[in-house]
Scaffold this active site. Structure first.
Site, PDB file in Angstrom:
ATOM      1  N   LYS A  12     -24.449  55.931  12.347  1.00 55.64           N
ATOM      2  CA  LYS A  12     -25.202  54.883  13.143  1.00 55.64           C
ATOM      3  C   LYS A  12     -24.509  53.637  12.751  1.00 55.64           C
ATOM      4  O   LYS A  12     -24.045  53.298  11.781  1.00 55.64           O
ATOM      5  CB  LYS A  12     -26.699  54.897  12.908  1.00 55.64           C
ATOM      6  CG  LYS A  12     -27.463  56.093  13.340  1.00 55.64           C
ATOM      7  CD  LYS A  12     -28.924  56.010  13.002  1.00 55.64           C
ATOM      8  CE  LYS A  12     -29.655  57.288  13.504  1.00 55.64           C
ATOM      9  NZ  LYS A  12     -31.092  57.038  12.997  1.00 55.64           N
ATOM     10  N   TYR A  52     -32.017  58.890  23.463  1.00 63.23           N
ATOM     11  CA  TYR A  52     -33.283  59.015  22.569  1.00 63.23           C
ATOM     12  C   TYR A  52     -34.603  59.119  23.509  1.00 63.23           C
ATOM     13  O   TYR A  52     -35.665  58.823  22.868  1.00 63.23           O
ATOM     14  CB  TYR A  52     -33.404  57.698  21.662  1.00 63.23           C
ATOM     15  CG  TYR A  52     -32.944  57.702  20.328  1.00 63.23           C
ATOM     16  CD1 TYR A  52     -32.933  59.080  19.480  1.00 63.23           C
ATOM     17  CD2 TYR A  52     -32.137  56.761  19.893  1.00 63.23           C
ATOM     18  CE1 TYR A  52     -32.437  58.997  18.222  1.00 63.23           C
ATOM     19  CE2 TYR A  52     -31.566  56.777  18.492  1.00 63.23           C
ATOM     20  CZ  TYR A  52     -31.821  57.676  17.514  1.00 63.23           C
ATOM     21  OH  TYR A  52     -31.339  58.055  16.494  1.00 63.23           O
ATOM     22  N   PHE A  60     -41.544  52.460  18.537  1.00 61.53           N
ATOM     23  CA  PHE A  60     -40.423  51.914  17.890  1.00 61.53           C
ATOM     24  C   PHE A  60     -39.148  52.108  19.076  1.00 61.53           C
ATOM     25  O   PHE A  60     -38.274  51.855  18.764  1.00 61.53           O
ATOM     26  CB  PHE A  60     -40.041  52.557  16.564  1.00 61.53           C
ATOM     27  CG  PHE A  60     -39.961  53.666  16.498  1.00 61.53           C
ATOM     28  CD1 PHE A  60     -38.814  54.587  16.924  1.00 61.53           C
ATOM     29  CD2 PHE A  60     -41.162  54.569  16.010  1.00 61.53           C
ATOM     30  CE1 PHE A  60     -39.009  56.065  16.861  1.00 61.53           C
ATOM     31  CE2 PHE A  60     -41.018  56.007  15.978  1.00 61.53           C
ATOM     32  CZ  PHE A  60     -39.799  56.735  16.423  1.00 61.53           C
ATOM     33  N   ARG A  88     -29.568  68.555   8.371  1.00 59.13           N
ATOM     34  CA  ARG A  88     -30.789  67.763   8.174  1.00 59.13           C
ATOM     35  C   ARG A  88     -31.082  67.780   6.628  1.00 59.13           C
ATOM     36  O   ARG A  88     -31.546  66.479   6.342  1.00 59.13           O
ATOM     37  CB  ARG A  88     -31.987  68.727   8.995  1.00 59.13           C
ATOM     38  CG  ARG A  88     -31.917  68.600  10.341  1.00 59.13           C
ATOM     39  CD  ARG A  88     -32.220  67.326  10.908  1.00 59.13           C
ATOM     40  NE  ARG A  88     -33.553  66.759  10.662  1.00 59.13           N
ATOM     41  CZ  ARG A  88     -33.953  65.426  11.168  1.00 59.13           C
ATOM     42  NH1 ARG A  88     -33.289  64.981  11.980  1.00 59.13           N
ATOM     43  NH2 ARG A  88     -34.898  64.944  11.049  1.00 59.13           N
ATOM     44  N   THR A  94     -36.246  60.861   7.010  1.00 53.39           N
ATOM     45  CA  THR A  94     -36.156  59.796   8.065  1.00 53.39           C
ATOM     46  C   THR A  94     -36.077  58.306   7.259  1.00 53.39           C
ATOM     47  O   THR A  94     -35.354  57.525   7.465  1.00 53.39           O
ATOM     48  CB  THR A  94     -37.078  59.797   9.047  1.00 53.39           C
ATOM     49  OG1 THR A  94     -37.034  61.090   9.597  1.00 53.39           O
ATOM     50  CG2 THR A  94     -37.119  58.688  10.086  1.00 53.39           C
ATOM     51  N   ARG A 105     -28.937  59.548   3.377  1.00 52.56           N
ATOM     52  CA  ARG A 105     -29.891  58.412   3.686  1.00 52.56           C
ATOM     53  C   ARG A 105     -30.323  57.860   2.139  1.00 52.56           C
ATOM     54  O   ARG A 105     -30.520  56.587   2.217  1.00 52.56           O
ATOM     55  CB  ARG A 105     -31.193  58.957   4.423  1.00 52.56           C
ATOM     56  CG  ARG A 105     -30.627  59.094   5.982  1.00 52.56           C
ATOM     57  CD  ARG A 105     -31.902  59.726   6.701  1.00 52.56           C
ATOM     58  NE  ARG A 105     -31.595  59.432   8.345  1.00 52.56           N
ATOM     59  CZ  ARG A 105     -32.184  60.231   9.322  1.00 52.56           C
ATOM     60  NH1 ARG A 105     -33.116  61.225   8.714  1.00 52.56           N
ATOM     61  NH2 ARG A 105     -32.180  59.877  10.363  1.00 52.56           N
ATOM     62  N   ASN A 115     -31.216  53.714   9.246  1.00 55.05           N
ATOM     63  CA  ASN A 115     -30.812  54.844   8.187  1.00 55.05           C
ATOM     64  C   ASN A 115     -29.717  55.563   8.107  1.00 55.05           C
ATOM     65  O   ASN A 115     -29.713  56.837   7.976  1.00 55.05           O
ATOM     66  CB  ASN A 115     -32.326  55.920   8.108  1.00 55.05           C
ATOM     67  CG  ASN A 115     -32.531  56.420   9.594  1.00 55.05           C
ATOM     68  OD1 ASN A 115     -31.456  56.220  10.439  1.00 55.05           O
ATOM     69  ND2 ASN A 115     -33.497  57.291   9.809  1.00 55.05           N
ATOM     70  N   GLU A 129     -27.525  67.726  22.905  1.00 57.12           N
ATOM     71  CA  GLU A 129     -26.985  66.457  22.245  1.00 57.12           C
ATOM     72  C   GLU A 129     -25.274  66.615  22.225  1.00 57.12           C
ATOM     73  O   GLU A 129     -24.625  65.391  22.451  1.00 57.12           O
ATOM     74  CB  GLU A 129     -27.408  66.072  20.888  1.00 57.12           C
ATOM     75  CG  GLU A 129     -28.683  65.788  20.989  1.00 57.12           C
ATOM     76  CD  GLU A 129     -29.494  65.341  19.513  1.00 57.12           C
ATOM     77  OE1 GLU A 129     -30.701  65.113  19.514  1.00 57.12           O
ATOM     78  OE2 GLU A 129     -28.753  65.601  18.546  1.00 57.12           O
TER      79      GLU A 129
HETATM   80  N1  UDP Z   1     -37.450  55.321  13.581  1.00 62.96           N
HETATM   81  C1  UDP Z   1     -38.143  54.123  13.636  1.00 62.96           C
HETATM   82  N2  UDP Z   1     -39.018  53.941  13.006  1.00 62.96           N
HETATM   83  C2  UDP Z   1     -39.985  54.934  12.657  1.00 62.96           C
HETATM   84  C3  UDP Z   1     -39.436  56.134  12.841  1.00 62.96           C
HETATM   85  C4  UDP Z   1     -38.190  56.411  13.266  1.00 62.96           C
HETATM   86  O1  UDP Z   1     -37.135  52.923  13.815  1.00 62.96           O
HETATM   87  O2  UDP Z   1     -41.367  54.870  12.236  1.00 62.96           O
HETATM   88  C5  UDP Z   1     -35.947  55.623  14.088  1.00 62.96           C
HETATM   89  C6  UDP Z   1     -35.032  56.174  12.881  1.00 62.96           C
HETATM   90  O3  UDP Z   1     -33.746  55.389  13.138  1.00 62.96           O
HETATM   91  C7  UDP Z   1     -35.030  57.467  13.336  1.00 62.96           C
HETATM   92  C8  UDP Z   1     -35.020  57.679  14.747  1.00 62.96           C
HETATM   93  O4  UDP Z   1     -36.142  56.537  15.015  1.00 62.96           O
HETATM   94  O5  UDP Z   1     -33.859  58.231  12.652  1.00 62.96           O
HETATM   95  C9  UDP Z   1     -35.479  58.854  15.348  1.00 62.96           C
HETATM   96  O6  UDP Z   1     -36.533  59.208  14.814  1.00 62.96           O
HETATM   97  P1  UDP Z   1     -36.919  60.698  14.065  1.00 62.96           P
HETATM   98  O7  UDP Z   1     -38.430  60.670  13.830  1.00 62.96           O
HETATM   99  O8  UDP Z   1     -36.347  61.732  15.194  1.00 62.96           O
HETATM  100  O9  UDP Z   1     -36.178  60.774  12.832  1.00 62.96           O
HETATM  101  P2  UDP Z   1     -34.785  61.546  12.467  1.00 62.96           P
HETATM  102  O10 UDP Z   1     -34.997  62.930  13.230  1.00 62.96           O
HETATM  103  O11 UDP Z   1     -33.538  60.693  12.960  1.00 62.96           O
HETATM  104  O12 UDP Z   1     -35.160  61.831  11.093  1.00 62.96           O
HETATM  105 MG    MG Z   2     -35.046  63.085  15.278  1.00 61.22          MG
END
Ligand code: UDP
Ligand code: MG
Length: 136
Positions: A12, A52, A60, A88, A94, A105, A115, A129
């Protein structure tokens, strides 16, 4: 039985900005991922919103799309054994604060939004994707 999978990873903008591309790629290679394809791109906000869109109802969402489009990113196809879930695990939670030691992360994430890395969360989404970025 073969369980070699492909998954999509994105370095990112916060990590590209801090010149972490090579370090993060090294971590993938050390963890037995083959980087099958990699390209540096800069998405428009509309493209980020399309990528997204599964999050469109979240509070968000708009900030997330602006952020993903805020600078160059590196999109990669990672290949390996159980690649979707293995990636993952290597990424970590996250929120970097909750991420386990030695996850990407934990090492590099700044905050829950910045992140450093994206990874597909299922085999089905990985296929979608990968197509989104690499379909010819
Ligand atoms: N995100 C955020 N605020 C939140 C949760 C998620 O800005 O409270 C952002 C963060 O960059 C995250 C992305 O949204 O990586 C996608 O969220 P997801 O829950 O899918 O998390 P990931 O799969 O990336 O762990
Ligand atoms: Mg995700």
């Amino acid at each position: 039985m073969s369980n070699i999978e492909q998954t999509l990873s994105i370095i990112k903008p916060d990590a590209v900005e801090r010149n972490l591309i090579d370090e993060i790629k090294k971590i993938f290679k050390e963890n037995n991922f083959h980087i099958k394809n990699s390209k540096k791109i800069h998405l428009t906000k509309d493209e980020a919103a399309e990528f997204y869109k599964v999050h469109q109802s979240k509070p968000f969402y708009s900030d997330l799309c602006s952020y993903l489009a805020s600078g160059p990113i590196v999109v990669m196809i990672l290949e390996g054994k159980n690649a979707v879930m293995a990636n993952r695990k290597l990424m970590g939670a996250t929120n970097p604060k909750d991420a386990e030691e030695n996850t990407i992360r934990k090492l590099y994430g700044i905050s829950i939004d910045k992140n450093s890395i994206h990874g597909s969360d299922s085999l089905e989404n990985a296929k979608k994707e990968i197509d989104f970025f690499f379909k010819s």
